[in-house]
Every structure is written in structure tokens, then in C-alpha cells.
Scaffold this active site. Sequence first.
Site, PDB file in Angstrom:
ATOM      1  N   ASP A  18      12.027   2.867 -28.720  1.00 49.79           N
ATOM      2  CA  ASP A  18      11.213   3.969 -29.219  1.00 49.79           C
ATOM      3  C   ASP A  18      10.078   3.462 -30.108  1.00 49.79           C
ATOM      4  OD1 ASP A  18      10.898   6.900 -29.361  1.00 49.79           O
ATOM      5  OD2 ASP A  18      11.311   6.617 -31.482  1.00 49.79           O
ATOM      6  N   LYS A  20       6.922  11.271 -25.713  1.00 45.02           N
ATOM      7  CA  LYS A  20       6.165  10.014 -25.755  1.00 45.02           C
ATOM      8  C   LYS A  20       6.009   9.355 -24.386  1.00 45.02           C
ATOM      9  CE  LYS A  20       8.942   8.506 -29.086  1.00 45.02           C
ATOM     10  NZ  LYS A  20       9.394   9.723 -29.759  1.00 45.02           N
ATOM     11  N   LYS A  22       5.857   3.541 -29.681  1.00 45.02           N
ATOM     12  CA  LYS A  22       4.935   4.040 -30.698  1.00 45.02           C
ATOM     13  C   LYS A  22       3.833   3.038 -31.008  1.00 45.02           C
ATOM     14  CE  LYS A  22       8.415   7.026 -32.864  1.00 45.02           C
ATOM     15  NZ  LYS A  22       9.256   7.280 -34.044  1.00 45.02           N
ATOM     16  N   GLY A  47      13.047  14.160 -38.051  1.00 47.44           N
ATOM     17  CA  GLY A  47      13.587  15.460 -38.437  1.00 47.44           C
ATOM     18  C   GLY A  47      12.908  16.578 -37.673  1.00 47.44           C
ATOM     19  N   ALA A  84      10.725  27.512 -21.827  1.00 47.13           N
ATOM     20  CA  ALA A  84      11.561  26.889 -20.797  1.00 47.13           C
ATOM     21  C   ALA A  84      12.500  25.888 -21.442  1.00 47.13           C
ATOM     22  CB  ALA A  84      10.689  26.200 -19.753  1.00 47.13           C
TER      23      ALA A  84
END
Length: 814
Positions: free
Chosen positions: A678, A579, A682, A796, A505
Site C-alpha cells: 500500500d 488507489k 502511494k 480512519g 452501490a
Amino acid sequence: MQVLKFGGTSVANAANISKVIDIITTAAQQETTLVVVSALGGITDALIEAGHLAATGNEDYKQRLHLIESRHMEAARELVPVTNQSSVLSLVKKHCNELEGICDGIFLLGELSVRTLDRVMSFGELLSSQLVAASLKARQVPHQWHDSRQLIRTDSQYGFATVDFAATNQLINNFVAAQPESLYLVPGFVAADAQGATTTLGRGGSDYTAAIFAGALGASRLEIWTDVSGMMTADPRLVPHARPIPRISYQEAMELSHFGAKVLYPPTIQPVMSQGIPLWIKNTFAPTDHGTLVEVSPPANDHIVRGLSSIGQLALLSLEGSGMVGIPGFSKRLFEALAREKINVILITQSSSEHSISVGINARDAAAAQRSVDQEFAYEIAVGKVEPLHLETDLAIVALVGENMKNHTGISGRMFGALGTNGVNIRAIAQGSSEKNISTVIRAQDVKKAINVLHESFFEATSKQVNLFVVGVGNVGRKLLEQLARQQAYLQEKLKLNVRVVGVANSSRFALHEQGLELHEWQAALKNGEPLHLPTLVEAIHARNLRNAVFVDVTASADVAQVYGALLEKSVAVVACNKIACSSEYVNYARLKSLAQEFNTDFLFETNVGAGLPVIGTLNDLLRSGDVVNRIEAVLSGTLNFVFNHYDGKRPFAEVVRQAQKEGYTEPDPRLDLSGTDVARKILILARETGEKLEMEQIQNVSFLPESCMQGDVEEFYGQLAVHEDHFRGLYEAAAAQGKKLKFVARYADGKASVGLQSIAPGHDFYALHGKDNAVLFYTNRYAEQPLVIKGAGAGAEVTASGVFADIIRTARG
């Protein structure tokens, strides 16, 4: 003497009957042979329908009779040469006229007794066996046709007559002795009572006829010829990899047949089992196939379990109440109430506390059973000693069968574990003291999944099928699909995993293919897929109910993260690169972790921190082994590390950020990275994994970006970066003047967490980080002075996809 029986599919038409004739003539050349023939496929049902239509005054019964006659006439014309057709066509017509006369009588009376229905049903076998006899005669094969009603004596329990074996055995032996022949032919299913009235032998009656003759004559073997090459380890319609069972014991065959294996009907083998007569199940359409040999003591096999079977259309009745404890007679009264309604009990289970007893019955009998039992216990229900009968429907039984199970521990645990891992809830369990059978009652909709899971566990240990639904086919998603395509052969050979992508999807469409998508054609499948509506996708995943299912979220979508709970509740594992779920409100994070545990599945999100680096896995290993985490320091943004490693004040800061975005290191909106949001997510996730109940707003975020950079859209953001170039150059020069490097550092200690830009001195673990590298330092009781360091590429598409891939393999390997 050998006895051969041919089922309805074997004699369904002239072409099939010709195959039967070939098998019969070959067999008769080797040994004296007696052949039992079923009605043409579908004829018995048509006869029953015609009788019931006539009884209700519906003249459509005449149309059914016409179709019955036409089928037999057509078969006769195809089987017998024109020069010999007259007598056989006359015989068919005579029987059909008699049948029509009986049905006309039923129509006039408006009544169909069980005795008359037996007479109506008998025409199926009488006609088919005489068609076979006519074909043998046309081929000049010597034989003797005889009416089974003159040889098998029963009581007058029409519809399911009980055989008088003493009289029957004597009649059969007298007949064979008086009329010696190399080939005998008789109709199956039919018999007669002492008055000569036609009776039938019930379900599986033709098989039973064959076993009666075999037992009476002390046959060397009984062969049941059908449309499959013997008994299978599971129903091949449900399990594509089901395999034939070459040899099986009578007891095992009885168990499998009782629990749904359609090849044999349990009473069939009683007359031959008592004499140890070998029984072969053979395929009319593949006569050279080995088939299945049923015998007293088959040789040992490599599998602990001999086969799997199932029964659908099951209802579970549960009688419960404190008034049952220690009081004898409750079970007796329950079974008597069912017996009065002629209701067969398929499965029984009782709690050791005597507080409840449950029985499985055919669902069609559920209403009658409930009325009868509630009536039987009306007094106890009224005074509160017993609860009204609890009825559950839409259930099925799945059973493991095997003689060897009694010699091996852990079979039940293995069975329940395999089912539990795949979200198959067990409503009841029964196991006989002989340990040949372990039966479980489950939801009917779970049968296909359960049978495949168990077959994989007990018969296909060399390969486990994993079904992936991949949502998100951007940079990381594409790389993941490429890696899966490259590694399919390796996974199959080295890890014995058959990993299939059954769904893909993107933000606008989805495509599902239960047999697995070709991984080099997923773009075309997606292009031709359905518009994406997440509830519809989740519903489709639930409906397919595939075993070892894994939902892989390779998006940054809050909407996708919201469906995790609905998937985990159905034991669909979730692998999240996204996340958002784990950094949302703590109660939601904890709920998802709890659901995974409750429903015995996985919720894995290694790539939430450090892309492909084993950060969360290492942290969990430390905690599980008893270590205590005192402090975490980390560089967790490959984007920010790339930017500050490449920014030296000579090129504009905005240009370096654009390069990072172009090379795929940033989120679609780079501000998520540069604002520290971000990184804050984390460190929040890592803190939560240590057991801390932190919320996002409790993370101290010391931003290095001017406020105006966070206004407007992405292009305006780049414009503001250019406006504030002096600010960024100043940060760089201040650190460089001290011989330090700028790093965006996350820190957790003493229940608090923070993120912000720091100047790192030479000699620190963070100083030498290059390119897009991440590093995580765990300071624990065991690693108090020198931290445990995890370091490597932290951004990456390729490395992130590899981390997702690794989580998928973890779910697959348990």
C-alpha cells in the site's frame, strides 16, 4: 378595443369554456372586446386524420367524425340549459353533417386536395366559437358572432395563406363600424380567398387571427390566453426551476418563439409589433397571475439573458469542398435546391474559409433535402470539387436569447464553458449581428442537460446542482454519506451548492433515483435496488445524462477502477479513494488524466495518499507555481505507524495488528499494509504526480515480514505473525537500544523510489509521529534545507471520508 384569444386547451371541454366565459364577460365590462377562439383541444388533428383516412379509403374516418360530433354535443349539453339546447344542438349537427358529406366525397374520390383539407380543418374553429357564443347567449351576455372568413381576405395558398392586409383591414373596420357592440366573437385560424373559398392561416393560425384583428382595429392590447402563466425562462417540463418572464421585448419574444417556445408563434406578433400594441400572455386557469407582457421597450431586468429555448428533431446538412472557395453562387444554389422542395432553413453557419456551409432543417425534410442538394451539385461532386452532402440527424438547437447580451462580453464563453464542462458537444454555432441570440446545435439526447446547465449558469447563480453516484458504502462510504447529510444545509447556504446523492452501490446491488436519495434512507433504497453489474450501472449513468455528475469510488475494487475511462469520456467527474487506477500501469494512469483534460472534467484522488491530508493538492500547487521537487520522504501508512507506535515487545505483534484492523486502520487484508504494498502504491502515485513515469515493479520494497506471513488466508497470516514474534521483537529492541523508533518510510529521489522499515533518531520529523499519523516531507528548490512538512492523521474512516468530501467540493466549484 381589446382583443382576447383563447387556445385549444382553454376551450378543451365545457368546464374550461365556462372559465373562458367568466374571463370574457369581465373583460367586456371594462372595454369593447373582440374574442378569437381556437378549436377544442385535439380537434384539428382529429379532422386532419379523418380527411386522410377518407382519402385512403379507410372507413375509420366515420368513427373519427362520430367522436368529433360527440365531443361538441357533450360540451353543448353541459354549457347550455336544457330549455335552450335545441338550437345549439341543431347547429352542431348541421355542421357535422356538412363535414361528413365532405369526407364522404373525399372517400369516393380517393383524393384530398389542400383546398379541401382547409375546408375540413375549418370546422374546428367554426364549431368551438359557436359553442362559446351559445354559452354567452344562455347567460344573456350581449355579443356579436361573425365568421372570420367574411373578414380576413387571403390569397389561394391553401394550408398557409398569405393575408391581403389592405382588403382585410378595410373589411374588419367596416364590420365594426356597421355593427357596434361591446363584445364580438370570431373563429380563429380560418379565412377566405377572393373567390370565397375557405383558407387557413397555418400553424399558430388562431394567434395570427387575433393579431390581424388587433392590428386592423388599433387595439389597446392583445391578450393570448393559454394554459401557462406567460413565457418562461426555459421549458418548465425540462427545467423545474424555470421562472416566468414578467416583461419581454417583441424581438426577444420572436427569438424565443422561433426557437421552440410554444406559447407564441413568430408570425403572430408581426401585425401588433409594427404598431407597438402591447401583447399579454395569460393563463386561463390562473387568470390573476401576472403573465408576460410583450412590448416594444421593456424595462431593464437583472439578467443578461432573457430566456432559453430549444428545437428538437433537427438535421444538419453540411456542404463542403475546396471547389467552393472563392467561387460565388454556391450558397445561392444550395438555398434554391432547398426552396424547390419547400424546405425551411432554421439555422445557417458558414466557415470563414468558405470551405463549408451548414444549414439546420427539420429532420422530416432531411431525405428530400439530401436528394435535391446532391442533384444540384451532381457535376461538382463527380469531379471532386464538392463532397456529397453530409447529413447528421438526432440533433437539436439550444438558444440563449436576450437584448442585454449585446452589452456584455463573455456571454458566448460562459455558455460554451458551461456546456463543455458537462460534456455537451457543440456541432454548429450561429449568432446574429444584433447579438440577441446565440444558437448552438447539439445532440438531441443532451437537450435536457444543456438547458438545465445554462439555466443554472444564467438564472440560478445562487445554486449549483451536483449529482453524486457513490459506489462503496463500507466504513468510509457510510461516513461520507453521513457527512453529506450533515452538511447539505451548510453547502446550500454558504457555497450555493445543492449536492444530491442520486445513486449508491455496494458489491452486490445499486439504486438510482434521479431526484436524489433521502440520505437517511439510502440503506432501504439499496436493499430494494438492482443487482450490481458495473457495465449496467455505467450505462444507467450515461442514460440519465445528468449535469455536474460525479462518480465517487470508495472501494478497493479493481473492477470499479476499470470503468473510470468510460465515465470520464462522458464528462462525468471521478473522485477516487480507490488507489488501484493511479497505481496501475503508467499508460492507464496517463490515459485517465488525459481523458479528464480532453473531456473537460475532473479526475481527483487526494485520498490515495494520506487519507484526508492535502498531500497531492499541495504537490500540484508546488509544481503549478514553478517549483521543482527534488526529494520526497514520507510515512504514508497510518496502519504501520499505529502498529509500531503501539508495539513495545510486551504485547504480541499479532495482537497489535488485530487492534489496528479492529479500529478500522487497515485494509480488509492487513497484508496490503504490512507488506508495504500500500505504501509503495502511494509513493508511486506521488512520483507520477511529479512527472516521473514509474511502474509499480520499479519501487524497491524492503519487507520486514518473513515470507511465510504472506502465504494462505488472513487467519493464517495472523498465525504466522505469532510464530515469528521473536523476529518482530528483535526489530523493536535493536532500534530501542539506539534510542530510535521504527517507522515504515517511503522515499523518492532522482527518479527512483523505495519503501522499507527504518530506525528513526530523535529530532527527525518522523520520530514524534503518534498513533495513526502520516507525514510527508517535500524537498524542493524553494524548500531545500527545511522541507515543507504535511502532517496529521493518515488513516480512519472519518478523515478519509472528509478527504473524499473535499474532492467532491473541488469538482463542484470548478
